[in-house]
Design a protein around this motif. Structure first.
Motif, PDB file in Angstrom:
ATOM      1  N   LEU A 111     -17.459   4.983   5.211  1.00 46.58           N
ATOM      2  CA  LEU A 111     -17.213   5.325   3.792  1.00 46.58           C
ATOM      3  C   LEU A 111     -17.930   6.604   3.408  1.00 46.58           C
ATOM      4  CD1 LEU A 111     -17.387   1.917   1.932  1.00 46.58           C
ATOM      5  CD2 LEU A 111     -15.444   3.457   2.098  1.00 46.58           C
ATOM      6  N   THR A 112     -19.093   6.801   3.990  1.00 47.77           N
ATOM      7  CA  THR A 112     -19.857   8.001   3.640  1.00 47.77           C
ATOM      8  C   THR A 112     -19.203   9.273   4.172  1.00 47.77           C
ATOM      9  OG1 THR A 112     -21.201   7.629   5.588  1.00 47.77           O
ATOM     10  CG2 THR A 112     -22.105   6.834   3.505  1.00 47.77           C
ATOM     11  N   ASP A 113     -18.304   9.108   5.171  1.00 47.73           N
ATOM     12  CA  ASP A 113     -17.623  10.279   5.729  1.00 47.73           C
ATOM     13  C   ASP A 113     -16.403  10.709   4.908  1.00 47.73           C
ATOM     14  OD1 ASP A 113     -19.411  10.342   7.735  1.00 47.73           O
ATOM     15  OD2 ASP A 113     -18.163   9.299   9.204  1.00 47.73           O
ATOM     16  N   LEU A 114     -15.951   9.806   4.049  1.00 52.62           N
ATOM     17  CA  LEU A 114     -14.745  10.114   3.276  1.00 52.62           C
ATOM     18  C   LEU A 114     -15.035  11.198   2.231  1.00 52.62           C
ATOM     19  CD1 LEU A 114     -13.205   6.607   2.536  1.00 52.62           C
ATOM     20  CD2 LEU A 114     -12.211   8.410   3.925  1.00 52.62           C
ATOM     21  N   PRO A 115     -14.193  12.246   2.173  1.00 53.93           N
ATOM     22  CA  PRO A 115     -14.415  13.244   1.142  1.00 53.93           C
ATOM     23  C   PRO A 115     -14.134  12.655  -0.242  1.00 53.93           C
ATOM     24  CG  PRO A 115     -12.412  13.711   2.377  1.00 53.93           C
ATOM     25  CD  PRO A 115     -13.067  12.576   3.056  1.00 53.93           C
ATOM     26  N   ARG A 116     -14.817  13.187  -1.235  1.00 54.62           N
ATOM     27  CA  ARG A 116     -14.705  12.636  -2.585  1.00 54.62           C
ATOM     28  C   ARG A 116     -13.305  12.850  -3.180  1.00 54.62           C
ATOM     29  NH1 ARG A 116     -19.274  11.072  -5.166  1.00 54.62           N
ATOM     30  NH2 ARG A 116     -21.205  11.440  -4.058  1.00 54.62           N
ATOM     31  N   ASP A 117     -12.648  13.956  -2.739  1.00 52.51           N
ATOM     32  CA  ASP A 117     -11.357  14.277  -3.335  1.00 52.51           C
ATOM     33  C   ASP A 117     -10.183  13.698  -2.538  1.00 52.51           C
ATOM     34  OD1 ASP A 117     -11.836  15.783  -1.169  1.00 52.51           O
ATOM     35  OD2 ASP A 117     -11.061  17.674  -1.997  1.00 52.51           O
ATOM     36  N   VAL A 118     -10.469  12.656  -1.718  1.00 50.63           N
ATOM     37  CA  VAL A 118      -9.399  12.071  -0.931  1.00 50.63           C
ATOM     38  C   VAL A 118      -8.374  11.405  -1.877  1.00 50.63           C
ATOM     39  CG1 VAL A 118     -10.501   9.811  -0.581  1.00 50.63           C
ATOM     40  CG2 VAL A 118      -8.944  10.689   1.129  1.00 50.63           C
ATOM     41  N   PRO A 119      -7.032  11.601  -1.641  1.00 53.83           N
ATOM     42  CA  PRO A 119      -6.050  10.998  -2.541  1.00 53.83           C
ATOM     43  C   PRO A 119      -6.017   9.479  -2.389  1.00 53.83           C
ATOM     44  CG  PRO A 119      -4.975  12.062  -0.694  1.00 53.83           C
ATOM     45  CD  PRO A 119      -6.416  12.421  -0.598  1.00 53.83           C
ATOM     46  N   SER A 120      -5.721   8.799  -3.429  1.00 48.04           N
ATOM     47  CA  SER A 120      -5.644   7.351  -3.388  1.00 48.04           C
ATOM     48  C   SER A 120      -4.222   6.934  -3.025  1.00 48.04           C
ATOM     49  CB  SER A 120      -6.030   6.777  -4.746  1.00 48.04           C
ATOM     50  OG  SER A 120      -5.782   5.405  -4.741  1.00 48.04           O
ATOM     51  N   TYR A 121      -4.112   6.119  -1.985  1.00 44.50           N
ATOM     52  CA  TYR A 121      -2.790   5.674  -1.541  1.00 44.50           C
ATOM     53  C   TYR A 121      -2.432   4.297  -2.095  1.00 44.50           C
ATOM     54  CZ  TYR A 121      -3.254   9.545   1.696  1.00 44.50           C
ATOM     55  OH  TYR A 121      -3.413  10.778   2.221  1.00 44.50           O
ATOM     56  N   SER A 122      -3.320   3.723  -2.868  1.00 46.38           N
ATOM     57  CA  SER A 122      -3.092   2.353  -3.312  1.00 46.38           C
ATOM     58  C   SER A 122      -1.808   2.241  -4.137  1.00 46.38           C
ATOM     59  CB  SER A 122      -4.284   1.845  -4.104  1.00 46.38           C
ATOM     60  OG  SER A 122      -4.532   2.721  -5.173  1.00 46.38           O
ATOM     61  N   ALA A 123      -1.514   3.250  -4.941  1.00 45.41           N
ATOM     62  CA  ALA A 123      -0.305   3.216  -5.776  1.00 45.41           C
ATOM     63  C   ALA A 123       0.946   3.193  -4.881  1.00 45.41           C
ATOM     64  CB  ALA A 123      -0.277   4.442  -6.682  1.00 45.41           C
ATOM     65  N   ALA A 124       0.898   3.991  -3.804  1.00 48.61           N
ATOM     66  CA  ALA A 124       2.039   4.038  -2.883  1.00 48.61           C
ATOM     67  C   ALA A 124       2.247   2.695  -2.209  1.00 48.61           C
ATOM     68  CB  ALA A 124       1.800   5.117  -1.848  1.00 48.61           C
ATOM     69  N   PHE A 125       1.128   2.048  -1.842  1.00 47.60           N
ATOM     70  CA  PHE A 125       1.217   0.733  -1.208  1.00 47.60           C
ATOM     71  C   PHE A 125       1.798  -0.296  -2.175  1.00 47.60           C
ATOM     72  CE2 PHE A 125      -2.058   2.373   1.838  1.00 47.60           C
ATOM     73  CZ  PHE A 125      -1.280   2.210   2.986  1.00 47.60           C
ATOM     74  N   GLU A 126       1.363  -0.210  -3.427  1.00 49.18           N
ATOM     75  CA  GLU A 126       1.883  -1.120  -4.458  1.00 49.18           C
ATOM     76  C   GLU A 126       3.404  -0.980  -4.561  1.00 49.18           C
ATOM     77  OE1 GLU A 126       0.539  -3.472  -6.458  1.00 49.18           O
ATOM     78  OE2 GLU A 126      -1.236  -3.266  -5.176  1.00 49.18           O
ATOM     79  N   ALA A 127       3.873   0.258  -4.578  1.00 49.88           N
ATOM     80  CA  ALA A 127       5.308   0.536  -4.710  1.00 49.88           C
ATOM     81  C   ALA A 127       6.069  -0.007  -3.502  1.00 49.88           C
ATOM     82  CB  ALA A 127       5.521   2.042  -4.837  1.00 49.88           C
ATOM     83  N   LEU A 128       5.455   0.173  -2.308  1.00 51.84           N
ATOM     84  CA  LEU A 128       6.089  -0.322  -1.085  1.00 51.84           C
ATOM     85  C   LEU A 128       6.219  -1.842  -1.114  1.00 51.84           C
ATOM     86  CD1 LEU A 128       4.533   1.824   1.787  1.00 51.84           C
ATOM     87  CD2 LEU A 128       6.952   1.507   1.337  1.00 51.84           C
ATOM     88  N   ARG A 129       5.128  -2.510  -1.589  1.00 54.75           N
ATOM     89  CA  ARG A 129       5.121  -3.970  -1.653  1.00 54.75           C
ATOM     90  C   ARG A 129       6.218  -4.458  -2.608  1.00 54.75           C
ATOM     91  NH1 ARG A 129      -0.077  -5.134  -3.112  1.00 54.75           N
ATOM     92  NH2 ARG A 129      -0.747  -4.945  -0.970  1.00 54.75           N
ATOM     93  N   ALA A 130       6.326  -3.763  -3.734  1.00 58.16           N
ATOM     94  CA  ALA A 130       7.334  -4.132  -4.734  1.00 58.16           C
ATOM     95  C   ALA A 130       8.750  -3.984  -4.155  1.00 58.16           C
ATOM     96  CB  ALA A 130       7.163  -3.243  -5.971  1.00 58.16           C
ATOM     97  N   LEU A 131       8.935  -2.887  -3.395  1.00 56.99           N
ATOM     98  CA  LEU A 131      10.233  -2.614  -2.767  1.00 56.99           C
ATOM     99  C   LEU A 131      10.593  -3.701  -1.756  1.00 56.99           C
ATOM    100  CD1 LEU A 131      12.433  -0.369  -2.693  1.00 56.99           C
ATOM    101  CD2 LEU A 131      11.204   0.603  -0.737  1.00 56.99           C
ATOM    102  N   LYS A 132       9.554  -4.120  -0.978  1.00 55.57           N
ATOM    103  CA  LYS A 132       9.739  -5.146   0.041  1.00 55.57           C
ATOM    104  C   LYS A 132      10.133  -6.470  -0.607  1.00 55.57           C
ATOM    105  CE  LYS A 132       7.246  -6.993   4.012  1.00 55.57           C
ATOM    106  NZ  LYS A 132       5.924  -7.106   4.624  1.00 55.57           N
ATOM    107  N   GLU A 133       9.413  -6.809  -1.682  1.00 50.81           N
ATOM    108  CA  GLU A 133       9.693  -8.065  -2.376  1.00 50.81           C
ATOM    109  C   GLU A 133      11.116  -8.057  -2.957  1.00 50.81           C
ATOM    110  OE1 GLU A 133       6.534  -8.568  -5.162  1.00 50.81           O
ATOM    111  OE2 GLU A 133       5.123  -9.172  -3.590  1.00 50.81           O
ATOM    112  N   ALA A 134      11.516  -6.902  -3.490  1.00 52.10           N
ATOM    113  CA  ALA A 134      12.839  -6.779  -4.111  1.00 52.10           C
ATOM    114  C   ALA A 134      13.952  -6.921  -3.065  1.00 52.10           C
ATOM    115  CB  ALA A 134      12.957  -5.424  -4.803  1.00 52.10           C
ATOM    116  N   SER A 135      13.679  -6.408  -1.852  1.00 53.86           N
ATOM    117  CA  SER A 135      14.702  -6.454  -0.810  1.00 53.86           C
ATOM    118  C   SER A 135      14.724  -7.856  -0.185  1.00 53.86           C
ATOM    119  CB  SER A 135      14.430  -5.408   0.252  1.00 53.86           C
ATOM    120  OG  SER A 135      13.231  -5.703   0.908  1.00 53.86           O
TER     121      SER A 135
END
Lengths: 135, 329
Positions: A111-135
């Motif tokens: 965790l200490t190696d992660l840069p502070r400005d790393v983008p958050s992918y959690s929103a993308a994962f949420e969208a993928l999960r929603a898509l999977k559930e819908a299909s």
């Protein structure tokens, strides 16, 4: 396909002696019993360790290896190092000078190696999960 | 006159240092009382002094904080315990002056040194000073030759001694014995014959000394140089190597490897261990490479053994008296 969980870093108590080892192993059990556990035990706080403590470390290593995982030691205090050398256990474990080094040795990113400005992918994962559930 | 005084250099770390354990003695700054290669520096000093014909009288002034010294083995040595050791020493010096003694050696036990006494006294007489101090490269040692008339001076005896101008440079071996490392160095130097701090035992083969009652079980090996003290048991499949000394009454249990270490009197070392670069005493372990001292409360690993050797030999009734040797030259 085998998959690995995250690397878990756990602090070993200052007094790693008989009456403390049971609680510690109990606490660790959940992680050990996961699939391919990857565990780092941070021993920087250890001031006292007896034969029961050494047994507990060996037990944890054995259980981890049985599940195709690994358990590594990091930041060994001088006291812990002396006892592990004395009991001939030091050579069995892979040891690292810091917990971060131990985490990296698993091929994971600390965790200490992660840069502070790393983008958050959690929103993308949420969208993928929603898509999977819908299909 | 031998003055055994506690130094208390580490007193700040512990309020009341115990004088009955090695750790207590270390805190009191008195490594000279610890049995090393079969006999403490203190006991060797008394033995050497009583065995020197040119010395008429040997007396010991013992700091009250140090363990009691039993002089039954050396009846000619007068022992007095006091809290003010320098005050008592001055009294004794005054008494010696009245008895007509012309030269007195005052030795404050601490360092181990090998000094030519005859040469020292000749130097003192030639210089004609009231006090001559023995020195080495690092400075003054706590060893003086004095004329007893200094006892009539008003100053504190220690101040008078510390201000000595005449300095006799010692040519022989000196170990100031002021740390665990120095203590271990003395053992190594004794085993490798770099000094006259000889192991108190029989050399059973080159470089291996064993004292009376030492037992080496089948399969145990000693790689020279090494010392096995009185009533020590080395169990099956043990390996004792690289300048290791196991002092009286200790037990090294099966399969343990001891390397470059000192196991002090009355210590049990458990089964299948690897002890290296350490000084073990009872439940304490000083690791010299890691620079750490730890207490191991697990009796399976190390423990203090019960019995006559659980005391610090050399300052207890069990302190060994061998054949007095001449003062080392």
């Amino acid at each position: 396909m085998l998959s690995s969980g995250p690397v878990v870093v756990i602090q070993v108590p200052e007094q790693f002696i008989r009456r403390k080892t049971r609680d510690f192993v109990q606490e660790l059990r959940g992680f050990i019993e996961s699939n391919r556990p990857r565990i780092v035990l941070d021993c920087s706080q250890v001031r006292s360790i007896d034969s029961a403590g050494v047994q507990a470390l060996l037990h944890c290593l054995e259980e981890t290896l049985k599940r195709d995982g690994d358990l590594k030691l990091a930041s060994l205090s001088a006291e812990a190092e002396v006892i592990l050398e004395l009991t001939r256990v030091a050579r069995i474990f892979e040891t690292f000078s810091t917990s971060d080094d131990a985490v990296r040795s698993f091929g994971a990113i600390s965790l200490t190696d992660l840069p502070r400005d790393v983008p958050s992918y959690s929103a993308a994962f949420e969208a993928l999960r929603a898509l999977k559930e819908a299909s | 006159m031998v003055i055994a005084e506690a130094d208390n250099r580490e007193k700040g770390s512990l309020e009341t240092p115990s004088s009955t354990s090695l750790i207590g003695l270390a805190q009191l700054g008195w490594f000279a009382g610890v049995e090393l290669l079969g006999m403490s520096v203190f006991a060797r000093l008394i033995q050497n002094l009583t065995g020197t014909k040119t010395i008429a009288d040997v007396s010991v002034v013992l700091d009250g904080r140090l363990p009691a010294f039993d002089s039954t083995h050396v009846p000619d040595v007068a022992v007095s315990a006091a809290s003010d050791v320098w005050g008592v020493a001055k009294e004794q010096l005054r008494d010696q002056r009245h008895r007509g003694l012309d030269t007195v050696l005052i030795i404050r036990t601490g360092a181990y040194m090998e000094c030519d006494l005859d040469d020292l006294v000749r130097f003192h007489c030639r210089r004609g000073e009231a006090v001559t101090r023995v020195c080495d490269d690092q400075g003054g040692l706590d060893f003086w030759v004095v004329n007893p008339h200094i006892a009539s001076e008003g100053d504190d005896l220690r101040t008078t001694l510390e201000s000595a101008e005449a300095c006799y440079r010692v040519q022989g071996y000196v170990n100031r014995l002021d740390s665990w490392w120095e203590m271990r160095r003395l053992v190594i130097d004794g085993l490798t014959l770099r000094c006259l701090f000889w192991p108190q035992g029989r050399e059973v083969r080159p470089g291996v000394w064993m004292a009376e009652g030492a037992q080496l079980e089948r399969g145990a090996r000693i790689v020279p140089p090494g010392f096995i003290g009185r009533d020590v048991t080395i169990s099956d499949q043990c390996l004792i190597t690289r300048c290791t000394a196991v002092e009286s009454g200790s037990h090294v249990d099966c399969g343990t490897v001891v390397e470059d270490s000192s196991i002090l009197s009355g210590t049990y070392i458990g089964i299948g261990l690897d002890l290296s670069h350490s000084i073990a005493y009872g439940t304490h372990l000083v690791h010299l490479n890691h620079d750490v001292m730890l207490e191991i409360t697990d009796p399976i690993v190390v423990r203090q053994m019960r019995g006559k050797h659980s005391r610090l030999a050399g300052i207890s009734p069990s302190w060994p008296i061998g054949n007095p040797r001449k003062w080392p030259r």
